[in-house]
Structures are given as structure tokens and as C-alpha cells.
Design an enzyme around this catalytic site. Structure first.
Site, short mmCIF file in Angstrom:
data_model
loop_
_atom_site.label_atom_id
_atom_site.label_comp_id
_atom_site.label_asym_id
_atom_site.label_seq_id
_atom_site.Cartn_x
_atom_site.Cartn_y
_atom_site.Cartn_z
N GLU A 191 0.83 -1.21 0.00
CA GLU A 191 0.00 0.00 0.00
C GLU A 191 0.86 1.27 0.00
OE1 GLU A 191 -3.00 -0.30 -0.63
OE2 GLU A 191 -3.15 -2.46 -0.29
N HIS A 208 1.75 2.03 -3.59
CA HIS A 208 0.69 2.76 -4.29
C HIS A 208 0.72 4.24 -3.94
CE1 HIS A 208 -1.32 -0.58 -6.17
NE2 HIS A 208 -1.50 -1.23 -5.02
#
Length: 675
Positions: free
Chosen positions: A482, A485
Site C-alpha cells: 500500500e 501505491h
């Protein structure tokens, strides 16, 4: 907002109309079971009124000692019943009046409508007539001289009415009852409560002056262009002279097209509330039935009713149930009944004998599969596109749906509108309801801003799974994914601005990065490439940190593959293939087994899609290697806090260089990305 408030032809609030209760229907509907009940009652009455009374039952010894020998008997009538003989005894009038033994309770005696005498008592003797004759002869052997012996009159009795009922009427009634029961089961309640005799009648619900709809255009937030179109139709029915004086003709129909939940049916309800004309409402599936010819019959009956009440409006929801293009599914076998229904609808809308002053409103989210004959001018003259609401319209929709909620503070509807890009009107209504449920779950007395944000997370990402067991190594891998991202999207100009990133499991995802992309009307190749690169940032971070990859990027790969294939095969954005598209807006390619390109072109398409994805993957790896220290720092904070927001990223990376460009557009889809 007042549900009963009407608007005049200028769209301004007008006179308040009272709620007019619907008048009860006069008379009762015919029911075939009433006939059965009448027949049974008549048979029971015939048995009760016309069957003679046999009198009081006595033993043969009583009859012999108290009636036969004293000379009270006038006559005896006997008849055979199975294995015994039943004898009815008639007593002469003199003895009947003198002796108390013959007095009976009149309230318990049967009704005798004739004047014929009835037996006073009766007795039964086993055997046949010969046995009764022998008993009587034996009993009267010692009678005084000159007194005549009493013999019996033999009769052959049966109950013809009961026999006729049991042998003929009852089987017929049972057969008819079973047939109607099966028709009810197979018909699925068709034709007005399952009555087989009305199966071909229209199932449309009529709204008129006696049954008003309280929804008006004031209750429909947004959809200004669509409301303008349908308001003109309502105004034409109210004031036709204004248009006919200029030579205009009444439009035949309007088709509402849009994504699910955008308010097509609500708009039709508002038309029903605004129009001062009869309004017929039904679904496309109401025409479909298992019996041949029922759909066409219902169409004819619907337009017959509409013509009788013209001017009026007919609304058909989900018209694609009967309006699909004819002849497209010949390989699997066509549905002739559906096509017959469609043919009848086409004839009624603009056939040789056209119905005047009957307007058709229809709604569908599958306009691409509708028959072209249905969409031509003269049938559906207008196609009204009901799009997803923009940020201004979402604000108006929120203001409608938060009105009935008990709020703890004055909510900023503009902020809520920006947090729900890509949401339809139905989605926004769901957000408001979910926020109230979340507040109640937390034992709050009012709904606040955080409840709405939690509701958005719940709807888009799924239910938070607090009890999911995750090992420390898996948690770090998810955090790195994450963080990748978040890092790549922060460093790219055209990637969607990050709202927050979390490693709390929701739904089927182990973590998610939430974005607020711009609402673009057109998208350029470099913008799509930046988005693809940000999507591949999760797998690239795993490669940079662990020198290996995992299965956690499934949804990322699915999204990127769709984007790359669209660039190559739909939008013509690939240099090697050139300005060519294989997209078919008519949907005809769905029924073809062959591809619209050669095998060599298919190989080129596969190579170009792979090159696009791999190029952005390597680009993401390069960005993350250059900012590896910040990636690790972001992942460590994410493991500690589990949820990070935009402000936390500014502490690590500093102000986003493209902040001005990123805020220039309006928000778009919030995109959760699986770990």
C-alpha cells in the site's frame, strides 16, 4: 419539503393539493367458487327440506305390544336397506290424538312442505321382506275374530338426488377445482389475482385523480436537463393548444437511458405526480407469461385502456425485458412469444391505427440491446440520458436525503459530495442510511460527519474485519504494497490524488489506497499511463523491498489489463496498430464467434498490451528505488497507525508538486486497491 406541493407550467411552486384518498371499487369481482358454494347449499337444502321424516324409532317388541295388537296401526310401508328392512308405521288419527306415546317434539321434527301424512314411528328388522312378513303373521296369529290383519306395503326406495350428486356433480366439481388450482400455480398469479379468465388483461397500475402520486419535480434533485425534457411532455398534455397553434405534434414517446440508480424511475414517478392526466405504470416483465399470445394481448388491452382515458401517459420500466433486438439469438433458439409482444408494441405505438394523445415513457439501462425499430423517430422520439450526478448535483441529492436524519451538527454537503465521486442517487441514499445505522450501532444520539465517512468506506471497501488474523510478516508485506501505491501516485503528475491509505482489512481486500481522481471528459494517453503506473506501484514496491512478488496484486493486474486493452483495442491509442478500434457500440459482436481481426493482429494486440503493462511496471520500480528511504518510512508509520491520510504523506514527501493541477478538476471515483 412538502410532498403534496405541485408546480405550475413555469416550474414554480403552485397551489397545494390535498391528499385525495382512493375510492373503493364498486361491486365485487366474480369468483367461480361462489358457484360451487351455491350448488352445495342447494343440494343440502334439497336434502333437508324435501326428505320425508320417518318418525321416532322403536323396537319391534314395542311396536307389537303397544301399537299392532291394540289396533292403532293404519298401515305399514317397508323398504329394503342393505341387510335389513326398515318399516314406517302410520297410526290412525283417533289413536294418534289419544295416546301420549305418539306425541313428538315439533321443534325437532323435519319440515314437511307437502300435505301428505308422515309416519309416526319406524322399526327395523334384519333380513328381507319375507322375514318381516313372517314376523307380522306370527304376531297377529291370535287376533280376535272379525279383526283384519295388517300387512305391509313393500316399496323400492333410493335417494336419486344424493346418488346423482355423488356420481356426476361431485367428480365434476373436484375436476374443475383441481384445474383452477393448477392454473393458479402455473400462472403465478397472472391476470388479476390468478383468475384464468383475465390472464390476457393488462397488469398496469393506474394513477389518476383518485390515486395521486405525491412525488413531484421538487423532490428530484439534480437531473435538470432530464426534468426539462419530461416537463415539456407534461406541459404538452396540460396545454396542447400552445404547441398545436404553431403546427407542432405531440411526441409519441421518451426513453430514459442511464446507469442503475441514477433516478429514471424516480423521474417517472415525478411525472405521475405532476401530470393532471391518467398515468399507467408497469414493468416490461409484466407482459411476459408462459402462455402463448398473452404478452401481445396485454399490450392491446393496455393501449385500449389508455385510449379510453386519453390524454394519458404510459410508463414501462425496464423495457429491455420485451424490447430486445429481434433475431439476435437465433443460434440458441428465439423467443417467439417475446418477439410477438414487441411486434404488438411497435404496432400500437406507430401502426396503421395510431393512438393519439397517448405518450409512452420507458426506462432502461441497456439501450444498446433494444430493437432499432423501437428507437426510431415516431415511436421513441426522444432519448433522455440520465447521467451520474456531478459534484453540484450530488450536493443537491445529499440535501434531500439528510433532511429526515437526526444530525448532531450542520453537515457540509459540499464536503460529502466531494467524498462520493461516481456515486449515483441511489448510492447517496444508501450512504445516508448506512451513516444512520453506523451511528445507531455506536449508540450515538445523532449522526455526525465521521459516520458519513465510515459509511462511504463501508460501501466502497466493504465491512471492516477486525478479527482477521494476520502474521507480522504478512502485515509488513501489505504495508509495503500500500505504501508503494501511495508513493508512486504522489510522485506522478496525472495520477489520482491520494485521500488515505490503510492496511485494515475490508471486504475481500487486505488493504486499500483511496484516491480522489479528476472527473475528466476526455483522457489522454499520458494520463492513462500515469494511472497504470500508480496501480502497479504495489507490486513494484514488493519487488524493490523483497526482490519477490506475491498474489496480493490480483485486482491491480485486472484493472491495469482492462486499461491497457482499452487503449489498444478501443480508443486507438497505440502507435503500432494506429487509428483503429474494435469496439462495437451496437453490441452485435456479442453474438459472433469470430473476432473482428486476424490472428496476426491478435498477436500484435497481446504484445502491445504486455509492453504497456511491463513498461509502467519498470517505471514504478525506478521511482520507488529513487525514493526507497521514504517508502520504508511510510510503511513503518503505516504499520504503527494502520491508517494514513494526505497530511501524513506531506510530512514525509513534502507538498505535492502537482497540487494545483490535481485540484483543478472535480473529484472522480474512489478506487480501493487490493493488497
Amino acid at each position: 419539503m412538502n410532498d403534496n406541493q405541485n408546480t405550475n407550467e413555469n416550474g414554480k411552486p403552485g397551489k397545494k393539493l390535498p391528499n385525495i384518498p382512493k375510492k373503493p371499487q364498486k361491486g365485487s369481482k366474480f369468483n367461480i367458487f361462489w358457484v360451487y358454494a351455491a350448488i352445495i347449499i342447494a343440494i343440502v337444502a334439497a336434502q333437508f327440506f324435501f326428505t320425508s321424516d320417518s318418525g321416532k324409532k322403536v323396537t319391534y317388541e314395542t311396536f307389537e305390544s303397544q301399537m299392532l295388537l291394540p289396533g292403532d296401526v293404519d298401515k305399514i310401508v317397508a323398504y329394503q336397506t342393505e341387510d335389513l328392512v326398515k318399516a314406517e308405521v302410520y297410526i290412525n288419527k283417533d289413536s294418534l290424538a289419544k295416546k301420549a306415546i305418539y306425541k313428538t317434539d315439533k321443534s325437532k321434527s323435519a319440515i314437511n312442505l307437502s300435505n301428505t301424512p308422515t309416519p309416526t314411528v319406524y322399526f327395523e328388522v334384519g333380513g328381507k321382506f319375507s322375514d318381516l312378513a313372517a314376523k307380522l303373521k306370527e304376531s297377529q296369529a291370535s287376533l280376535p275374530a272379525g279383526r283384519k290383519a295388517i300387512s305391509f306395503q313393500a316399496e323400492n326406495r333410493s335417494n336419486p338426488l344424493a346418488s346423482w350428486f355423488l356420481s356426476i356433480i361431485l367428480p365434476v366439481l373436484l375436476l374443475i377445482g383441481f384445474w383452477i388450482f393448477m392454473m393458479r400455480r402455473m400462472g403465478g398469479g397472472a391476470g388479476g389475482g390468478g383468475q384464468i379468465f383475465s390472464i390476457g388483461k393488462s397488469k398496469a397500475t393506474l394513477f389518476d385523480k383518485e390515486s395521486q402520486v405525491n412525488i413531484t419535480f421538487n423532490d428530484v434533485a439534480g437531473l435538470e436537463e432530464a426534468k426539462t425534457e419530461v416537463m415539456e411532455i407534461v406541459d404538452f398534455l396540460k396545454n396542447p393548444k400552445k404547441y398545436t397553434d404553431l403546427g407542432g405534434k405531440i411526441p409519441k414517446g421518451a426513453l430514459l437511458v442511464g446507469s442503475p440508480g441514477t433516478g429514471k424511475t424516480l423521474l417517472a414517478k415525478a411525472v405521475a405526480g405532476e401530470a393532471q392526466v391518467p398515468f399507467f405504470s408497469l414493468s416490461g416483465s409484466d407482459f411476459v407469461e408462459m402462455f402463448v399470445g398473452v404478452g401481445a394481448s396485454r399490450v392491446r388491452d393496455l393501449f385500449k385502456q389508455a385510449k379510453d382515458k386519453s390524454p394519458c401517459i404510459i410508463f414501462i420500466d425496464e423495457i429491455d425485458a420485451i424490447g430486445r433486438a429481434r433475431g439476435k439469438n437465433g443460434v440458441m433458439g428465439g423467443n417467439d412469444e417475446r418477439e410477438n409482444t414487441l411486434n404488438q408494441l411497435l404496432v400500437e405505438m406507430d401502426g396503421f391505427g395510431t393512438n393519439t394523445h397517448v405518450i409512452i415513457l420507458a426506462a432502461t439501462n441497456r439501450a444498446d440491446v433494444l430493437d432499432k425499430a423501437l428507437l426510431r423517430a415516431g415511436r421513441f422520439d426522444r432519448q433522455i440520458y440520465v447521467d451520474l450526478p456531478d459534484v453540484i448535483e450530488r450536493k443537491q441529492i445529499f440535501e434531500v436525503h439528510i433532511t429526515p436524519l437526526k444530525k448532531s451538527e450542520e453537515l457540509d454537503t459540499e464536503f460529502l459530495a466531494k467524498q462520493t465521486p461516481g456515486f449515483s442517487g441511489a448510492d447517496i441514499a444508501n450512504v445516508c442510511n448506512e451513516a444512520a445505522l453506523i451511528a445507531a450501532r455506536k449508540n450515538k444520539t445523532a449522526v455526525d460527519k465521521q459516520d458519513f465517512l465510515d459509511a462511504v468506506d463501508r460501501i466502497v471497501g466493504g465491512l471492516e474485519k477486525k478479527n482477521k488474523i494476520i502474521t507480522p510478516s504478512e502485515k509488513r508485506a501489505i504495508a509495503i504494497h500500500e505504501a508503494g501505491h501511495a508513493t508512486v501516485s504522489w510522485l506522478l503528475e496525472h495520477a489520482a490524488p491520494l485521500v488515505k491509505v490503510t492496511i485494515v482489512p475490508r471486504g475481500q481486500s487486505l488493504g486499500a489506497a483511496w484516491y480522489l481522481p479528476e472527473e475528466r471528459l476526455i483522457v489522454r494517453p499520458h494520463q492513462m499511463l500515469d494511472e497504470m503506473c500508480a496501480t502497479m506501484g504495489g507490486r513494484a514496491a514488493e519487488k524493490v523491498m523483497f526482490d519477490t512478488i506475491s498474489t496480493g496484486a490480483l485486482s491491480d493486474l485486472e484493472k491495469v489489463n482492462k486499461q491497457a486493452r482499452a487503449m489498444v483495442t478501443i480508443y486507438g491509442l497505440n502507435e503500432k496498430l494506429g487509428n483503429i478500434t474494435y469496439y462495437d457500440s451496437s453490441g452485435q459482436n456479442e453474438y459472433n464467434f469470430s473476432k473482428p481481426y486476424s490472428e496476426d493482429t491478435a498477436l500484435t494486440i497481446d504484445r502491445e498490451i504486455s509492453a504497456l503493462i511491463e513498461g509502467q511496471y519498470q517505471r514504478a520500480i525506478s521511482l520507488l528505488q529513487e525514493n526507497k528511504d521514504k517508502l520504508i518510512q511510510l510503511a513503518d508509520i503505516l504499520i504503527e497507525k494502520e491508517v494514513l491520510f494526505k497530511d501524513d504523506l506531506e510530512v514525509i514527501f513534502g507538498k505535492r508538486l502537482f497540487e494545483a493541477q490535481g485540484e483543478s478538476g472535480t473529484p472522480g471515483h474512489i478506487t480501493p486497491v487490493e493488497a
